[in-house]
Design an enzyme around this catalytic site. Structure first.
Site, PDB file in Angstrom:
ATOM      1  N   ASP A  32       0.850  -1.184   0.000  1.00  0.00           N
ATOM      2  CA  ASP A  32       0.000   0.000   0.000  1.00  0.00           C
ATOM      3  C   ASP A  32       0.893   1.244   0.000  1.00  0.00           C
ATOM      4  OD1 ASP A  32      -3.279   0.270   1.218  1.00  0.00           O
ATOM      5  OD2 ASP A  32      -2.045   2.030   0.729  1.00  0.00           O
ATOM      6  N   SER A 125     -16.364  -2.306 -10.511  1.00  0.00           N
ATOM      7  CA  SER A 125     -17.432  -1.508  -9.901  1.00  0.00           C
ATOM      8  C   SER A 125     -18.683  -1.504 -10.765  1.00  0.00           C
ATOM      9  CB  SER A 125     -16.936  -0.069  -9.710  1.00  0.00           C
ATOM     10  OG  SER A 125     -18.006   0.801  -9.393  1.00  0.00           O
ATOM     11  N   TYR A 150     -12.688   7.895 -13.695  1.00  0.00           N
ATOM     12  CA  TYR A 150     -12.576   6.780 -12.729  1.00  0.00           C
ATOM     13  C   TYR A 150     -13.343   5.564 -13.256  1.00  0.00           C
ATOM     14  CZ  TYR A 150     -14.349   3.729  -9.150  1.00  0.00           C
ATOM     15  OH  TYR A 150     -14.737   2.606  -8.459  1.00  0.00           O
ATOM     16  N   LYS A 154     -12.103   1.551 -14.777  1.00  0.00           N
ATOM     17  CA  LYS A 154     -12.613   0.227 -14.391  1.00  0.00           C
ATOM     18  C   LYS A 154     -12.984  -0.568 -15.647  1.00  0.00           C
ATOM     19  CE  LYS A 154     -12.099   0.509  -9.983  1.00  0.00           C
ATOM     20  NZ  LYS A 154     -11.071  -0.319  -9.323  1.00  0.00           N
ATOM     21  N   PHE A 179     -21.073  -2.998  -5.635  1.00  0.00           N
ATOM     22  CA  PHE A 179     -22.087  -1.964  -5.585  1.00  0.00           C
ATOM     23  C   PHE A 179     -21.635  -0.952  -4.532  1.00  0.00           C
ATOM     24  CE2 PHE A 179     -25.177  -3.098  -8.781  1.00  0.00           C
ATOM     25  CZ  PHE A 179     -24.498  -4.189  -9.298  1.00  0.00           C
ATOM     26  N   ASN A 180     -22.379  -0.640  -3.519  1.00  0.00           N
ATOM     27  CA  ASN A 180     -21.912   0.423  -2.615  1.00  0.00           C
ATOM     28  C   ASN A 180     -21.456  -0.124  -1.266  1.00  0.00           C
ATOM     29  OD1 ASN A 180     -23.504   1.773  -4.761  1.00  0.00           O
ATOM     30  ND2 ASN A 180     -22.955   3.603  -3.583  1.00  0.00           N
ATOM     31  N   ASN A 200     -18.716  10.139  -0.315  1.00  0.00           N
ATOM     32  CA  ASN A 200     -19.731   9.081  -0.260  1.00  0.00           C
ATOM     33  C   ASN A 200     -20.740   9.347   0.863  1.00  0.00           C
ATOM     34  OD1 ASN A 200     -17.107   6.830  -1.109  1.00  0.00           O
ATOM     35  ND2 ASN A 200     -18.759   7.421  -2.446  1.00  0.00           N
ATOM     36  N   LEU A 201     -21.922   8.811   0.643  1.00  0.00           N
ATOM     37  CA  LEU A 201     -23.044   9.081   1.545  1.00  0.00           C
ATOM     38  C   LEU A 201     -22.818   8.648   2.982  1.00  0.00           C
ATOM     39  CD1 LEU A 201     -26.011   9.983   1.975  1.00  0.00           C
ATOM     40  CD2 LEU A 201     -26.693   7.631   1.377  1.00  0.00           C
ATOM     41  N   VAL A 218     -28.801  16.206   0.831  1.00  0.00           N
ATOM     42  CA  VAL A 218     -29.318  15.122  -0.013  1.00  0.00           C
ATOM     43  C   VAL A 218     -29.351  15.647  -1.438  1.00  0.00           C
ATOM     44  CG1 VAL A 218     -31.333  13.691  -0.538  1.00  0.00           C
ATOM     45  CG2 VAL A 218     -30.690  14.147   1.857  1.00  0.00           C
ATOM     46  N   PRO A 296     -24.295  16.179 -10.445  1.00  0.00           N
ATOM     47  CA  PRO A 296     -24.086  15.770 -11.830  1.00  0.00           C
ATOM     48  C   PRO A 296     -23.452  14.371 -11.902  1.00  0.00           C
ATOM     49  CG  PRO A 296     -23.293  18.012 -11.471  1.00  0.00           C
ATOM     50  CD  PRO A 296     -23.657  17.473 -10.118  1.00  0.00           C
ATOM     51  N   GLY A 297     -23.935  13.564 -12.844  1.00  0.00           N
ATOM     52  CA  GLY A 297     -23.332  12.243 -13.045  1.00  0.00           C
ATOM     53  C   GLY A 297     -23.970  11.163 -12.207  1.00  0.00           C
TER      54      GLY A 297
HETATM   55  C1  WQD Z   1     -24.733   7.341  -2.996  1.00  0.00           C
HETATM   56  C2  WQD Z   1     -26.019   8.170  -3.051  1.00  0.00           C
HETATM   57  C3  WQD Z   1     -25.735  10.390  -3.940  1.00  0.00           C
HETATM   58  C4  WQD Z   1     -23.300  11.994  -0.692  1.00  0.00           C
HETATM   59  C5  WQD Z   1     -19.597   5.981  -5.878  1.00  0.00           C
HETATM   60  C6  WQD Z   1     -18.801   5.452  -7.053  1.00  0.00           C
HETATM   61  C7  WQD Z   1     -18.690   3.960  -6.932  1.00  0.00           C
HETATM   62  C8  WQD Z   1     -18.044   3.642  -5.623  1.00  0.00           C
HETATM   63  C9  WQD Z   1     -18.957   4.145  -4.498  1.00  0.00           C
HETATM   64  C10 WQD Z   1     -15.680   3.581  -5.556  1.00  0.00           C
HETATM   65  C11 WQD Z   1     -26.115   8.981  -4.340  1.00  0.00           C
HETATM   66  C12 WQD Z   1     -26.184  10.444  -2.480  1.00  0.00           C
HETATM   67  C13 WQD Z   1     -24.037  11.147  -1.496  1.00  0.00           C
HETATM   68  C14 WQD Z   1     -23.939  13.114  -0.078  1.00  0.00           C
HETATM   69  C15 WQD Z   1     -26.010  12.439  -1.081  1.00  0.00           C
HETATM   70  N1  WQD Z   1     -16.790   4.276  -5.551  1.00  0.00           N
HETATM   71  N2  WQD Z   1     -25.367  11.362  -1.664  1.00  0.00           N
HETATM   72  N3  WQD Z   1     -25.286  13.291  -0.295  1.00  0.00           N
HETATM   73  O1  WQD Z   1     -22.064   7.697  -6.196  1.00  0.00           O
HETATM   74  O2  WQD Z   1     -23.383   5.553  -5.751  1.00  0.00           O
HETATM   75  O3  WQD Z   1     -20.904   5.459  -5.970  1.00  0.00           O
HETATM   76  O4  WQD Z   1     -19.047   5.564  -4.652  1.00  0.00           O
HETATM   77  O5  WQD Z   1     -15.502   2.410  -5.549  1.00  0.00           O
HETATM   78  O6  WQD Z   1     -17.905   3.469  -7.989  1.00  0.00           O
HETATM   79  O7  WQD Z   1     -19.492   5.752  -8.241  1.00  0.00           O
HETATM   80  O8  WQD Z   1     -21.897   6.501  -3.972  1.00  0.00           O
HETATM   81  O9  WQD Z   1     -22.032   7.241  -1.649  1.00  0.00           O
HETATM   82  O10 WQD Z   1     -21.261   8.908  -3.411  1.00  0.00           O
HETATM   83  O11 WQD Z   1     -23.649   8.233  -3.317  1.00  0.00           O
HETATM   84  O12 WQD Z   1     -27.241  12.646  -1.260  1.00  0.00           O
HETATM   85  O13 WQD Z   1     -23.302  13.933   0.653  1.00  0.00           O
HETATM   86  O14 WQD Z   1     -25.997   9.128  -1.991  1.00  0.00           O
HETATM   87  O15 WQD Z   1     -26.413  11.384  -4.699  1.00  0.00           O
HETATM   88  O16 WQD Z   1     -27.492   9.014  -4.722  1.00  0.00           O
HETATM   89  P1  WQD Z   1     -22.147   6.367  -5.551  1.00  0.00           P
HETATM   90  P2  WQD Z   1     -22.143   7.761  -3.040  1.00  0.00           P
END
Ligand code: WQD
Length: 338
Positions: A32, A125, A150, A154, A179-180, A200-201, A218, A296-297
């Site tokens: 690492d 992913s 990114y 993948k 997935f997540n 991430n959320l 959100v 976005p995205g």
């Molecule tokens: C999840 C949901 C956001 C933050 C990404 C990558 C994926 C993997 C995991 C690496 C979405 C919403 C998020 C916030 C929010 N990455 N959200 N407020 O985008 O599904 O996946 O991370 O391995 O490859 O694409 O994960 O956790 O960012 O978002 O409302 O402050 O939570 O809009 O709907 P995502 P996420």
């Protein structure tokens, strides 16, 4: 004891996979560069496992270092996590992502061939599906143009693996489309350590819950979903770790030239608001959040069809969203005590 090299093994998923590998009787070896991880994870591993995990500090793009590791250890296989994974950063710094994520895979594959190590599990992913044409998404669901460099790395890495196997190389490879990932080991000795403001959320939710962040935003509640917020398949990191062990074991009786890929999710989709409500239930405290503009995205809804991994690897997620959020919250509480 069979040795498995875990690249990025001090990271979030890598460290949890080191636990699962060790529990299954393997000897993990970690490399690492600590660019997105912390040596505290190694201390956590030692506390959980009661022994040091051999590790090398360095970059998987460093061929000399990789050759040193492969010459010092008779490796049975490799699990390749090491990569940059921030979707937003990749849009700003694409070459960093192509050099690291794609370059390091090429160096790894060359080194594996040089030392005759043929078993590889690759961290892919669900982002390769974009907004899938069908839900739940199957491994045969067509991949889409990536929404970010990114995500494109993948897809490119998956294509490199397919081409290497098609070339007739003595390689047995599995790509796992995550997935997540959320949650943490039940000991709260290791967990997700986002650097800076979490993109991430779930890490943002737990930091807002502990008061490190003023409030969660959100990103949109006007989508075509049950409550207007996006749907994702949130999988406990220990379930994900176990899928890697099952993948290594699955390869053992396969022909020397083999490739397959699997979705790794729970098979269930949950909205952002459901995550918030479940967090409030497990933490016993209200979460401060506001609804803001869409990000976005963002894909609107995606969750896994897990039939293939259940049938072929005999793997199925054991933990619920509630279990994972409880473990994420306990980890956050432990972090805040340090
Ligand atoms: C999840 C949901 C956001 C933050 C990404 C990558 C994926 C993997 C995991 C690496 C979405 C919403 C998020 C916030 C929010 N990455 N959200 N407020 O985008 O599904 O996946 O991370 O391995 O490859 O694409 O994960 O956790 O960012 O978002 O409302 O402050 O939570 O809009 O709907 P995502 P996420």
């Amino acid at each position: 004891m069979e040795k498995i090299l875990i690249t990025g093994g001090a990271g979030y998923i890598g460290s949890h996979t080191a636990i699962a590998l060790s529990s299954a009787g393997y000897q993990p070896i970690i490399i690492d560069d600590f660019s997105n991880s912390n040596k505290s994870a190694l201390a956590g591993l030692k506390q959980i496992l009661g022994k040091d995990i051999p590790y090398y500090e360095g970059d998987c793009n460093d061929k000399k270092l990789m050759q040193q590791i492969f010459s010092e250890h008779q490796l049975s296989g490799v699990i390749h996590f090491a990569a940059n994974k921030a979707v937003g950063e990749s849009t700003a710094l694409p070459l960093k992502y192509y050099r690291n994520n794609v370059g390091s895979l090429v160096v790894l594959l060359e080194t594996m061939a040089e030392f005759g190590v043929k078993d590889l599990v690759f961290s892919s992913s669900c982002t390769v599906y974009g907004q899938p044409d069908e839900l739940p998404v199957k491994e045969t669901t067509p991949r889409k143009d990536a929404e970010s460099p990114y995500g494109n790395t993948k897809k490119i890495c998956e294509d490199i693996l397919v081409d290497v196997v098609k070339s007739g190389a003595k390689m047995r490879i599995i790509s796992l489309r995550y997935f997540n990932p959320i949650g943490a080991h039940k000991s709260s000795l290791i967990g997700e350590l986002p650097l800076g403001v979490p993109a991430n959320l779930v890490p943002f939710v737990t930091q807002a819950g502990i008061g490190l962040r003023e409030k969660l935003t959100v990103y949109g509640n006007d989508y075509d979903t049950p409550d207007g917020t996006c749907v994702r398949d949130y999988i406990h990191v220990m379930d994900l770790a176990d899928a890697h062990v099952k993948s290594i074991e699955y390869l053992q009786d396969k022909p020397d030239n083999y490739y397959d890929l699997f979705n790794v999710g729970t098979g269930n989709g949950n909205t952002v608001l459901e995550v918030i409500q479940t967090f409030e239930k497990v933490s016993g405290r209200p979460l401060n959040y506001q609804v803001g503009p869409r990000r976005p995205g963002d894909v609107v809804k995606v969750w896994a069809d897990t039939q293939k991994i259940e049938e072929k690897l005999g793997w199925k997620a054991q933990y619920s969203l509630e279990d994972a959020l409880r473990d994420s919250w306990n980890w956050q509480l432990t972090l805040s005590e340090k």
